[in-house]
Design a protein around this motif. Structure first.
Motif, PDB file in Angstrom:
ATOM      1  N   ARG A   1       9.355  -3.917  -5.893  1.00  0.00           N
ATOM      2  CA  ARG A   1       9.313  -4.809  -4.644  1.00  0.00           C
ATOM      3  C   ARG A   1       9.806  -4.079  -3.305  1.00  0.00           C
ATOM      4  O   ARG A   1       9.936  -5.003  -2.464  1.00  0.00           O
ATOM      5  N   SER A   2      10.044  -2.981  -3.470  1.00  0.00           N
ATOM      6  CA  SER A   2      10.434  -2.151  -2.203  1.00  0.00           C
ATOM      7  C   SER A   2      10.123  -0.621  -2.847  1.00  0.00           C
ATOM      8  O   SER A   2      10.068  -0.366  -3.775  1.00  0.00           O
ATOM      9  N   LEU A   3      10.218   0.042  -1.581  1.00  0.00           N
ATOM     10  CA  LEU A   3      10.013   1.549  -1.676  1.00  0.00           C
ATOM     11  C   LEU A   3      10.962   2.289  -2.533  1.00  0.00           C
ATOM     12  O   LEU A   3      11.080   3.239  -2.945  1.00  0.00           O
ATOM     13  N   ASP A   4      12.514   1.628  -2.008  1.00  0.00           N
ATOM     14  CA  ASP A   4      13.685   2.119  -2.704  1.00  0.00           C
ATOM     15  C   ASP A   4      13.353   1.794  -4.485  1.00  0.00           C
ATOM     16  O   ASP A   4      13.918   2.868  -5.135  1.00  0.00           O
ATOM     17  N   GLN A   5      12.980   0.876  -4.565  1.00  0.00           N
ATOM     18  CA  GLN A   5      12.450   0.611  -6.369  1.00  0.00           C
ATOM     19  C   GLN A   5      11.801   1.401  -6.775  1.00  0.00           C
ATOM     20  O   GLN A   5      11.725   2.127  -7.708  1.00  0.00           O
ATOM     21  N   ALA A   6      10.589   1.801  -5.847  1.00  0.00           N
ATOM     22  CA  ALA A   6       9.539   2.787  -6.263  1.00  0.00           C
ATOM     23  C   ALA A   6      10.438   4.145  -6.453  1.00  0.00           C
ATOM     24  O   ALA A   6      10.097   4.790  -7.426  1.00  0.00           O
ATOM     25  N   ARG A   7      11.342   4.503  -5.499  1.00  0.00           N
ATOM     26  CA  ARG A   7      11.814   5.767  -5.572  1.00  0.00           C
ATOM     27  C   ARG A   7      12.738   5.931  -7.029  1.00  0.00           C
ATOM     28  O   ARG A   7      12.720   6.815  -7.622  1.00  0.00           O
ATOM     29  N   ALA A   8      13.470   4.643  -7.167  1.00  0.00           N
ATOM     30  CA  ALA A   8      14.247   4.522  -8.555  1.00  0.00           C
ATOM     31  C   ALA A   8      13.461   4.868  -9.628  1.00  0.00           C
ATOM     32  O   ALA A   8      13.542   5.129 -10.798  1.00  0.00           O
ATOM     33  N   ALA A   9      11.996   4.148  -9.513  1.00  0.00           N
ATOM     34  CA  ALA A   9      11.000   4.663 -10.456  1.00  0.00           C
ATOM     35  C   ALA A   9      10.392   5.953 -10.627  1.00  0.00           C
ATOM     36  O   ALA A   9       9.635   6.056 -11.502  1.00  0.00           O
ATOM     37  N   GLY A  10      10.847   6.725  -9.705  1.00  0.00           N
ATOM     38  CA  GLY A  10      10.485   8.095  -9.872  1.00  0.00           C
ATOM     39  C   GLY A  10       9.553   8.611  -8.684  1.00  0.00           C
ATOM     40  O   GLY A  10       9.092   9.724  -8.646  1.00  0.00           O
ATOM     41  N   ALA A  11       9.042   7.683  -7.886  1.00  0.00           N
ATOM     42  CA  ALA A  11       8.125   7.981  -6.824  1.00  0.00           C
ATOM     43  C   ALA A  11       8.807   9.142  -5.980  1.00  0.00           C
ATOM     44  O   ALA A  11      10.265   8.806  -5.542  1.00  0.00           O
ATOM     45  N   ASP A  12       8.127   9.952  -5.240  1.00  0.00           N
ATOM     46  CA  ASP A  12       8.845  10.939  -4.205  1.00  0.00           C
ATOM     47  C   ASP A  12       8.858  10.295  -2.810  1.00  0.00           C
ATOM     48  O   ASP A  12       7.734  10.253  -2.191  1.00  0.00           O
ATOM     49  N   ILE A  13       9.922   9.679  -2.503  1.00  0.00           N
ATOM     50  CA  ILE A  13       9.879   8.974  -1.101  1.00  0.00           C
ATOM     51  C   ILE A  13      11.139   9.501  -0.315  1.00  0.00           C
ATOM     52  O   ILE A  13      12.169   9.653  -0.800  1.00  0.00           O
ATOM     53  N   ARG A  14      10.770  10.043   0.833  1.00  0.00           N
ATOM     54  CA  ARG A  14      11.854  10.574   1.540  1.00  0.00           C
ATOM     55  C   ARG A  14      11.973   9.848   3.022  1.00  0.00           C
ATOM     56  O   ARG A  14      11.056   9.739   3.599  1.00  0.00           O
ATOM     57  N   PRO A  15      13.256   9.529   3.454  1.00  0.00           N
ATOM     58  CA  PRO A  15      13.699   9.078   4.663  1.00  0.00           C
ATOM     59  C   PRO A  15      13.452  10.031   5.616  1.00  0.00           C
ATOM     60  O   PRO A  15      13.718  11.358   5.404  1.00  0.00           O
ATOM     61  N   ILE A  16      12.973   9.854   6.901  1.00  0.00           N
ATOM     62  CA  ILE A  16      12.789  10.930   7.799  1.00  0.00           C
ATOM     63  C   ILE A  16      13.372  10.174   9.078  1.00  0.00           C
ATOM     64  O   ILE A  16      13.371   9.013   9.283  1.00  0.00           O
ATOM     65  N   ALA A  17      13.742  11.058  10.073  1.00  0.00           N
ATOM     66  CA  ALA A  17      14.394  10.675  11.530  1.00  0.00           C
ATOM     67  C   ALA A  17      13.222  10.589  12.557  1.00  0.00           C
ATOM     68  O   ALA A  17      13.518   9.926  13.478  1.00  0.00           O
ATOM     69  N   SER A  18      12.133  11.707  12.328  1.00  0.00           N
ATOM     70  CA  SER A  18      11.256  11.697  13.355  1.00  0.00           C
ATOM     71  C   SER A  18       9.849  12.189  12.916  1.00  0.00           C
ATOM     72  O   SER A  18       9.915  12.563  11.962  1.00  0.00           O
TER      73      SER A  18
ATOM     74  N   GLN B   1       0.827  -1.186  -0.026  1.00  0.00           N
ATOM     75  CA  GLN B   1       0.054   0.077  -0.017  1.00  0.00           C
ATOM     76  C   GLN B   1       0.967   1.195  -0.043  1.00  0.00           C
ATOM     77  O   GLN B   1       0.498   2.203  -0.833  1.00  0.00           O
ATOM     78  N   ALA B   2       1.811   1.345   0.559  1.00  0.00           N
ATOM     79  CA  ALA B   2       2.996   2.287   0.893  1.00  0.00           C
ATOM     80  C   ALA B   2       3.517   2.730  -0.591  1.00  0.00           C
ATOM     81  O   ALA B   2       3.531   3.781  -1.049  1.00  0.00           O
ATOM     82  N   ILE B   3       4.031   1.455  -1.323  1.00  0.00           N
ATOM     83  CA  ILE B   3       4.479   1.672  -2.719  1.00  0.00           C
ATOM     84  C   ILE B   3       3.296   2.146  -3.623  1.00  0.00           C
ATOM     85  O   ILE B   3       3.590   3.023  -4.158  1.00  0.00           O
ATOM     86  N   ARG B   4       2.144   1.747  -3.354  1.00  0.00           N
ATOM     87  CA  ARG B   4       1.131   2.273  -4.153  1.00  0.00           C
ATOM     88  C   ARG B   4       0.908   3.854  -4.068  1.00  0.00           C
ATOM     89  O   ARG B   4       0.830   4.431  -5.035  1.00  0.00           O
ATOM     90  N   LEU B   5       0.832   4.044  -2.958  1.00  0.00           N
ATOM     91  CA  LEU B   5       0.776   5.440  -2.694  1.00  0.00           C
ATOM     92  C   LEU B   5       1.746   6.446  -3.245  1.00  0.00           C
ATOM     93  O   LEU B   5       1.725   7.483  -3.548  1.00  0.00           O
ATOM     94  N   ALA B   6       3.069   6.030  -2.900  1.00  0.00           N
ATOM     95  CA  ALA B   6       4.232   6.675  -3.309  1.00  0.00           C
ATOM     96  C   ALA B   6       4.416   6.868  -4.717  1.00  0.00           C
ATOM     97  O   ALA B   6       4.941   7.811  -5.192  1.00  0.00           O
ATOM     98  N   LEU B   7       3.764   5.805  -5.553  1.00  0.00           N
ATOM     99  CA  LEU B   7       3.727   5.881  -6.887  1.00  0.00           C
ATOM    100  C   LEU B   7       2.620   6.822  -7.364  1.00  0.00           C
ATOM    101  O   LEU B   7       2.473   7.140  -8.748  1.00  0.00           O
ATOM    102  N   THR B   8       1.918   7.377  -6.469  1.00  0.00           N
ATOM    103  CA  THR B   8       0.813   8.355  -6.943  1.00  0.00           C
ATOM    104  C   THR B   8       1.285   9.712  -7.039  1.00  0.00           C
ATOM    105  O   THR B   8       2.301  10.269  -6.140  1.00  0.00           O
ATOM    106  N   LYS B   9       1.228  10.381  -8.289  1.00  0.00           N
ATOM    107  CA  LYS B   9       2.092  11.449  -8.622  1.00  0.00           C
ATOM    108  C   LYS B   9       1.764  12.793  -7.465  1.00  0.00           C
ATOM    109  O   LYS B   9       2.797  13.584  -7.387  1.00  0.00           O
ATOM    110  N   THR B  10       0.698  12.796  -6.937  1.00  0.00           N
ATOM    111  CA  THR B  10       0.306  13.962  -5.888  1.00  0.00           C
ATOM    112  C   THR B  10       0.799  13.870  -4.553  1.00  0.00           C
ATOM    113  O   THR B  10       0.845  14.519  -3.629  1.00  0.00           O
ATOM    114  N   ILE B  11       1.491  12.466  -4.323  1.00  0.00           N
ATOM    115  CA  ILE B  11       1.618  12.305  -2.976  1.00  0.00           C
ATOM    116  C   ILE B  11       3.345  12.061  -2.777  1.00  0.00           C
ATOM    117  O   ILE B  11       4.166  11.492  -3.463  1.00  0.00           O
ATOM    118  N   THR B  12       3.832  12.602  -1.770  1.00  0.00           N
ATOM    119  CA  THR B  12       5.318  12.347  -1.182  1.00  0.00           C
ATOM    120  C   THR B  12       4.985  11.470   0.007  1.00  0.00           C
ATOM    121  O   THR B  12       4.208  11.704   1.116  1.00  0.00           O
TER     122      THR B  12
END
Ligand code: SF4
Length: 368
Positions: A98-115, A67-78
């Motif tokens: 197969r992972s959020l990292d791969q989704a990011r490589a495919a163009g999804a806006d995914i950012r790691p956070i610390a808090s 579900q996280a991957i699906r959301l991340a691949l939605t253009k309006t979502i970070t």
């Protein structure tokens, strides 16, 4: 090793254990300290230290990651998440992500956070975008998420929640007779938030020695000595070997916020199945911030295999303390931190990664 730790070791050796004793911990921080300090090799051979369900990333359901991957691949979502989650592999047909990292490589806006504060700041900086905070974690990670929501968040921030409670997994092991341990080291951080009382059921209901430990060799060795003494004397109780931070009742403010924002529900654990009263869900008052409600799955969307680990991966048995990490056929061969096949090799709290990082290549006695 400090003089205090050596003294604890001497006291443990002086107990003169003859029969094997299996002691389970349920915290990645404990397992890391055990590995880094070399406690397994230092303790008498009769003592087995077993890593149990101590990694929230490892048991995060595939379904939620999909579900996280699906959301991340939605253009309006970070999508924002703690860094560990990005590399967790899920089952998917060849060629699919197969992972959020791969989704990011495919163009999804995914950012790691610390808090959680990072998520709030980002949402404020980008009011034109929807920011989804994928929040997977145990009580210590989920409590700050509850605090964040209780304080109010920007309208464009929502939470995909995969919060879990630790004690129900241990209760499930004991209630179903699957427990492969004679004594328990209870988690220090969780007890700091929720109070040590959550673990009373281990000695009181099941007659198994237990002790809360902190994250130093000294505290862990004190807890190990305590549970061994309890066994020898036939008097089980919950000892607090982390009194600096663990107080009766835990952190009332954090517990109140958890109670205000979330309710406890039955929840799936990857590779294990549903565990009663083991998950957090947002209360109706916070439905507006619930990413699952804000972005519902399209009708007819396939349900992914929530309960399964990747093929050949023994993470479920590792998490349940049924085998040690190096008993998995893939350990160090098809699965390393650089190329993880399963979630326990991804997370800093995963037993496989901790063992590999601590230099364990093979040859440790098996659980069972
Ligand atoms: S070594 Fe890798 S594949 Fe095996 S249980 Fe651990 S994470 Fe899973």
């Amino acid at each position: 090793m400090s003089d205090t730790a050596r003294q604890w070791l001497e006291r443990i050796r002086a107990l003169g254990l003859r029969r094997p004793v299996k002691i389970m911990n349920v915290c990645g921080g404990h397992e890391r300290c055990i590995g880094q300090a070399g406690l397994r090799a230092a303790l008498p051979a009769a003592i087995e230290l077993i890593p149990g369900p101590g990694c929230p990333v490892c048991i995060c359901p595939e379904e939620t990651i999909h579900q996280a991957i699906r959301l991340a691949l939605t253009k309006t979502i970070t999508l924002v998440a703690f860094g560990d989650m990005l590399r967790v592999p899920v089952n998917a047909p060849k060629g699919e992500i197969r992972s959020l990292d791969q989704a990011r490589a495919a163009g999804a806006d995914i950012r790691p956070i610390a808090s959680p504060l990072d998520a709030v700041r980002l949402a404020r900086r980008m009011p034109e975008r929807q920011v989804v905070f994928f929040a997977a974690g145990f009580e210590t990670t989920t409590a700050p998420v509850a605090a964040m929501l209780a304080q109010g968040v920007p309208e464009n921030l929502s939470v995909l929640l995969a919060g879990r409670l630790t004690w129900p997994a241990v209760a499930m092991l004991l209630d179903t007779g699957r427990a492969a341990f004679d004594a328990l080291i209870a988690p220090g951080h969780v007890s700091t938030v929720m109070g040590p009382e959550e673990w009373w059921f281990v000695p009181e209901k099941h007659g198994i020695p237990a002790a809360v430990a902190g994250f130093s060799p000294e505290s862990l060795l004190a807890a190990i000595w305590s549970v061994l003494r309890q066994r020898i004397e036939g008097a089980c109780f919950l000892d607090n070997c982390y009194p600096e931070l663990v107080r009766p009742g835990g952190n009332p403010g954090a517990r109140r916020q958890l109670e205000t924002v979330m309710r406890v529900v039955d929840a799936p654990w990857r590779g294990i199945g549903s565990i009663a009263a083991s998950g957090f869900a947002l209360r109706d008052a916070y439905r507006a911030q619930d990413a699952e409600a804000r972005f519902p799955l399209p009708a007819g969307a396939p349900r992914k295999r929530a309960g399964e680990m990747p093929p050949g991966c023994d993470c479920a048995r590792v998490v349940l303390g049924e085998i040690y990490p190096d008993a998995c056929r893939l350990y160090g061969r098809a699965c390393t931190p650089r190329a993880p096949a399963g979630p326990c090799m991804v997370s800093d709290e995963g037993a496989c990664r901790i063992w590999w990082s601590s230099g364990t290549r093979s040859g440790v006695a098996r659980v069972g």
